[in-house]
Motif scaffolding. Structure first.
Motif, PDB file in Angstrom:
ATOM      1  N   PHE A  25       0.828  -1.204   0.000  1.00  0.00           N
ATOM      2  CA  PHE A  25       0.000   0.000   0.000  1.00  0.00           C
ATOM      3  C   PHE A  25       0.867   1.261   0.000  1.00  0.00           C
ATOM      4  N   LEU A  26       1.987   1.208   0.738  1.00  0.00           N
ATOM      5  CA  LEU A  26       2.858   2.373   0.830  1.00  0.00           C
ATOM      6  C   LEU A  26       3.596   2.673  -0.469  1.00  0.00           C
ATOM      7  N   ASP A  30       1.025   9.209  -3.023  1.00  0.00           N
ATOM      8  CA  ASP A  30       0.385   9.799  -1.847  1.00  0.00           C
ATOM      9  C   ASP A  30      -1.105  10.034  -2.043  1.00  0.00           C
ATOM     10  N   ARG A  33      -3.058   6.805  -1.894  1.00  0.00           N
ATOM     11  CA  ARG A  33      -3.188   6.309  -0.531  1.00  0.00           C
ATOM     12  C   ARG A  33      -4.240   7.107   0.233  1.00  0.00           C
ATOM     13  N   SER A  34      -4.204   8.428   0.038  1.00  0.00           N
ATOM     14  CA  SER A  34      -5.162   9.288   0.728  1.00  0.00           C
ATOM     15  C   SER A  34      -6.599   8.969   0.323  1.00  0.00           C
ATOM     16  N   LEU A  37      -7.316   4.814   1.759  1.00  0.00           N
ATOM     17  CA  LEU A  37      -7.285   4.457   3.172  1.00  0.00           C
ATOM     18  C   LEU A  37      -8.596   4.698   3.911  1.00  0.00           C
ATOM     19  N   ASP A 106      -2.127  10.441   4.225  1.00  0.00           N
ATOM     20  CA  ASP A 106      -2.910   9.228   4.310  1.00  0.00           C
ATOM     21  C   ASP A 106      -3.042   8.702   5.725  1.00  0.00           C
ATOM     22  N   VAL A 172      -0.079   0.488   8.189  1.00  0.00           N
ATOM     23  CA  VAL A 172       0.266   1.646   7.356  1.00  0.00           C
ATOM     24  C   VAL A 172       0.758   2.782   8.237  1.00  0.00           C
TER      25      VAL A 172
END
Length: 276
Positions: A25-26, A30, A33-34, A37, A106, A172
């Motif tokens: 996921f990382l 960005d 992910r934001s 999540l 995130d 995360v």
């Protein structure tokens, strides 16, 4: 299949695989992910509450006499209050001027007890605290999963799935703190995997000790339920209130309902297979 083997497999699923999923996921950008999540957190809320109220609590009450109902309810209440105190003792992030600073990235929406996002005031020691705290937390998860399996195999399966559902957003956040504390991606992954193995350790030790404590199992189930309820209600749900527009709210409700539906469906399917 041998019950011990099942416990080892599913505690590993709830531990190691959640770390690997968080690591993958990382790798996302960005903004991706934001966007993803918060949806995962909504789904995890539904899964945790469904396991607590559809599986763990009914199973616990079925295994005690009516005169024990009050003590079992007291165990759930004490568990919720105990997890509140534990969270107070395990706040990793330093707060400035009486409030915690957030980047708005995130990790901001993940308020799990052990997965606070990285801020300006994260100390270098926070990385070590995360590893120790995560190991303890995962060990307890392993004990709770084993208690569920010793009660009923299908309850153990859905409990381990619920653990995995809330472990991914937690991991995360843990990765973010380790990286912000100066750990390389390789070291962060290594220490998170190492900490996740305590889930298996907790499950194995519980298997050999709880089998001889059959009368205590309902109370372990009650503690597991209180853990899931506290995580969902006190940590995850408030993070969803940062956005109040109608579209986001409807998405949150739908994903929570999806988490409830999935766990209840898996529970019922497993129960029917067991009866057949």
């Amino acid at each position: 299949m041998n019950l011990l083997v099942l416990i080892i497999i599913f505690t590993a699923v709830g531990g190691v695989l959640s770390v690997m999923a968080a690591a993958i996921f990382l790798l996302l950008r960005d903004h991706h992910r934001s966007a993803i999540l918060p949806h995962g957190i909504s789904f995890a809320i539904g899964a945790l509450l469904a396991v607590a109220f559809w599986g763990l609590i009914p199973e616990a009450f079925e295994k005690v006499k009516p005169e024990q109902f009050q003590s079992l309810s007291a165990t759930i209440l004490a568990g919720i209050l105990g997890f509140f105190v534990l969270e107070k003792l395990l706040i990793w992030r330093h707060c400035h001027y009486g409030r915690c600073e957030a980047h708005g990235d995130d990790t901001q929406s993940d308020n799990h007890a052990h997965s606070h996002g990285h801020g300006h005031g994260v100390a270098k020691s926070a990385g070590a605290l995360i590893i120790v705290g995560d190991s303890i937390h995962n060990f307890v998860d392993g004990v709770l999963i084993a208690a569920a399996f010793l009660t009923d195999v299908q309850l153990g399966i859905v409990t381990s799935l619920a653990v995995a559902a809330h472990e991914i957003p937690q991991e995360v956040g843990d990765f973010a703190i380790l990286l912000d504390s100066g750990y390389s991606r390789g070291k962060a992954l290594f220490y998170n995997v190492l900490a996740s193995l305590t889930t298996v350790l907790g499950g194995v030790l519980a298997y050999f000790s709880l089998e001889d404590l059959h009368d205590s199992l309902p109370y372990f189930l009650a503690l597991a339920a209180s853990s899931f309820i506290y995580i969902a209600v006190a940590d995850l749900i408030p993070s969803l209130h940062t956005k109040t527009d109608m579209k986001t709210s409807l998405q949150q409700i739908a994903l929570i309902a999806a988490g409830v539906f999935l766990i209840c469906s898996l529970h019922n399917i497993a129960h029917n297979v067991e009866l057949a």
